[in-house]
Write a protein that holds these residues in place. Structure first.
Motif, PDB file in Angstrom:
ATOM      1  N   PRO A  32      80.403 -29.728  -6.518  1.00 27.68           N
ATOM      2  CA  PRO A  32      81.232 -29.110  -7.552  1.00 27.68           C
ATOM      3  C   PRO A  32      81.517 -30.008  -8.759  1.00 27.68           C
ATOM      4  CG  PRO A  32      82.518 -29.531  -5.555  1.00 27.68           C
ATOM      5  CD  PRO A  32      81.096 -29.834  -5.218  1.00 27.68           C
ATOM      6  N   LEU A  33      81.686 -29.359  -9.921  1.00 27.24           N
ATOM      7  CA  LEU A  33      82.126 -30.073 -11.126  1.00 27.24           C
ATOM      8  C   LEU A  33      83.520 -30.624 -10.868  1.00 27.24           C
ATOM      9  CD1 LEU A  33      80.965 -27.423 -13.733  1.00 27.24           C
ATOM     10  CD2 LEU A  33      80.142 -29.795 -13.646  1.00 27.24           C
ATOM     11  N   TYR A  34      83.792 -31.815 -11.382  1.00 25.56           N
ATOM     12  CA  TYR A  34      85.121 -32.405 -11.257  1.00 25.56           C
ATOM     13  C   TYR A  34      85.354 -33.229 -12.517  1.00 25.56           C
ATOM     14  CZ  TYR A  34      83.250 -37.046 -10.513  1.00 25.56           C
ATOM     15  OH  TYR A  34      82.633 -38.248 -10.720  1.00 25.56           O
ATOM     16  N   ARG A  35      86.603 -33.644 -12.722  1.00 31.61           N
ATOM     17  CA  ARG A  35      86.956 -34.389 -13.921  1.00 31.61           C
ATOM     18  C   ARG A  35      87.151 -35.861 -13.553  1.00 31.61           C
ATOM     19  NH1 ARG A  35      88.427 -31.129 -18.020  1.00 31.61           N
ATOM     20  NH2 ARG A  35      89.213 -29.457 -16.718  1.00 31.61           N
ATOM     21  N   PRO A  36      86.212 -36.735 -13.936  1.00 30.66           N
ATOM     22  CA  PRO A  36      86.408 -38.160 -13.643  1.00 30.66           C
ATOM     23  C   PRO A  36      87.574 -38.715 -14.457  1.00 30.66           C
ATOM     24  CG  PRO A  36      84.200 -37.727 -14.531  1.00 30.66           C
ATOM     25  CD  PRO A  36      85.008 -36.491 -14.724  1.00 30.66           C
ATOM     26  N   THR A  37      88.059 -39.891 -14.087  1.00 31.40           N
ATOM     27  CA  THR A  37      89.119 -40.544 -14.857  1.00 31.40           C
ATOM     28  C   THR A  37      88.610 -41.873 -15.407  1.00 31.40           C
ATOM     29  OG1 THR A  37      89.993 -41.488 -12.804  1.00 31.40           O
ATOM     30  CG2 THR A  37      91.027 -39.455 -13.588  1.00 31.40           C
ATOM     31  N   HIS A  71      79.274 -37.738  -3.683  1.00 31.29           N
ATOM     32  CA  HIS A  71      80.249 -37.068  -4.555  1.00 31.29           C
ATOM     33  C   HIS A  71      81.645 -37.604  -4.227  1.00 31.29           C
ATOM     34  CE1 HIS A  71      82.683 -33.843  -6.272  1.00 31.29           C
ATOM     35  NE2 HIS A  71      81.601 -33.283  -6.796  1.00 31.29           N
ATOM     36  N   PRO A  72      82.421 -37.995  -5.228  1.00 32.01           N
ATOM     37  CA  PRO A  72      83.719 -38.632  -4.933  1.00 32.01           C
ATOM     38  C   PRO A  72      84.717 -37.698  -4.249  1.00 32.01           C
ATOM     39  CG  PRO A  72      83.433 -38.343  -7.300  1.00 32.01           C
ATOM     40  CD  PRO A  72      82.121 -37.985  -6.656  1.00 32.01           C
ATOM     41  N   GLN A  73      84.542 -36.387  -4.384  1.00 34.09           N
ATOM     42  CA  GLN A  73      85.500 -35.470  -3.758  1.00 34.09           C
ATOM     43  C   GLN A  73      85.018 -34.934  -2.424  1.00 34.09           C
ATOM     44  OE1 GLN A  73      86.422 -32.635  -6.862  1.00 34.09           O
ATOM     45  NE2 GLN A  73      87.980 -34.002  -7.719  1.00 34.09           N
ATOM     46  N   THR A  74      83.740 -34.599  -2.320  1.00 29.85           N
ATOM     47  CA  THR A  74      83.239 -34.030  -1.053  1.00 29.85           C
ATOM     48  C   THR A  74      82.766 -35.124  -0.101  1.00 29.85           C
ATOM     49  OG1 THR A  74      80.930 -33.843  -1.754  1.00 29.85           O
ATOM     50  CG2 THR A  74      82.389 -31.984  -2.306  1.00 29.85           C
ATOM     51  N   GLY A  75      82.419 -36.290  -0.630  1.00 30.35           N
ATOM     52  CA  GLY A  75      81.872 -37.372   0.198  1.00 30.35           C
ATOM     53  C   GLY A  75      80.430 -37.140   0.611  1.00 30.35           C
ATOM     54  N   ARG A  76      79.841 -36.032   0.140  1.00 30.44           N
ATOM     55  CA  ARG A  76      78.445 -35.744   0.519  1.00 30.44           C
ATOM     56  C   ARG A  76      77.460 -36.342  -0.474  1.00 30.44           C
ATOM     57  NH1 ARG A  76      80.260 -30.224   1.343  1.00 30.44           N
ATOM     58  NH2 ARG A  76      78.990 -29.622  -0.447  1.00 30.44           N
ATOM     59  N   ARG A  77      76.216 -36.538  -0.010  1.00 30.53           N
ATOM     60  CA  ARG A  77      75.148 -36.995  -0.904  1.00 30.53           C
ATOM     61  C   ARG A  77      74.950 -35.975  -2.020  1.00 30.53           C
ATOM     62  NH1 ARG A  77      71.819 -41.093   1.765  1.00 30.53           N
ATOM     63  NH2 ARG A  77      70.463 -40.868  -0.031  1.00 30.53           N
TER      64      ARG A  77
END
Ligand code: MD6
Ligand code: FE
Length: 203
Positions: A32-37, A71-77
């Protein structure tokens, strides 16, 4: 303007733009799209991001800018690099190795990307190849120093940019999205894909 900058206007036919957009929608289902900081300040980017390929570019307050495999949120490759991106890279990059990372940026109308250099790659001799989909964007490219004179241009859906050679480490950014200039993306806005080689090729 620095040597090695190429703006391939109208490079992708409409059918290929649609196929790439479909591809992005499939990637986003998995990743998924997410907003980095931002590093240190923790201020969120206005642009939403995700990746495909072996490596993905991420940023957060504590870890800063970097590439990682998950992915930083899902932890998946990240999803596999699609063949059509490998083919596009092979057509335009003029580099003896495959791209390892594709960063996907999603710009709503009113968002922008500040002037920056793509410098988080270990292999900065390889070019960066960028694909524009959807609404027109006002893009600027300058030189190696932040204060160098900048050239502004409009990137349209289907345009491809290559930053190679001297231009590889030039400052660039997105000043504005011109809403309502393309019908490709139903919700409006713009999607940008940047293909990168991160690690040197084994020889
Ligand atoms: C964008 N592009 O077009 C942002 N980076 O939305 C980039 O940051 C970029 O266009 C490296 C090479 C080409 C680019
Ligand atoms: Fe960039």
């Amino acid at each position: 303007m620095q040597d090695g900058f190429r703006h391939l206007q109208g490079y992708l036919p409409h059918s290929e733009q649609l196929a790439l957009l479909e591809m992005v929608y499939e990637i986003v289902l998995e990743s998924p799209l997410y907003r980095p900081t931002m590093p240190r300040s923790g201020k969120p980017f206005s642009v939403q991001m995700t990746n495909c390929g072996e490596l993905g570019w991420v940023s957060d307050k504590s870890g800063g800018y970097r590439y990682q495999r998950t992915h930083p949120q899902t932890g998946r490759r990240w999803p596999k690099m699609p063949d059509r991106l490998l083919a596009l890279w092979a057509d335009v990059a003029d580099w003896p190795g495959e791209p390892e990372a594709c960063l996907i940026n999603q710009y709503a109308i009113g968002t922008k990307l500040g002037s920056h250099v793509d410098a988080d790659e270990e292999e900065t001799r390889a070019p960066v190849v960028s694909i524009s989909l959807g609404d027109d964007a006002v893009f600027h490219v300058g030189g190696r120093a932040r204060g160098d004179p900048k050239t502004r241009m409009v990137l349209k859906s289907g345009d491809v940019i290559v930053l190679a050679g001297e231009a590889r480490l030039a400052y660039h950014g997105i000043d504005k999205i011109n809403g309502g200039t393309s019908n490709l993306v139903k919700e409006g806005g713009r999607i940008n894909l940047t293909l990168r080689r991160v690690t040197p090729i084994e020889t």
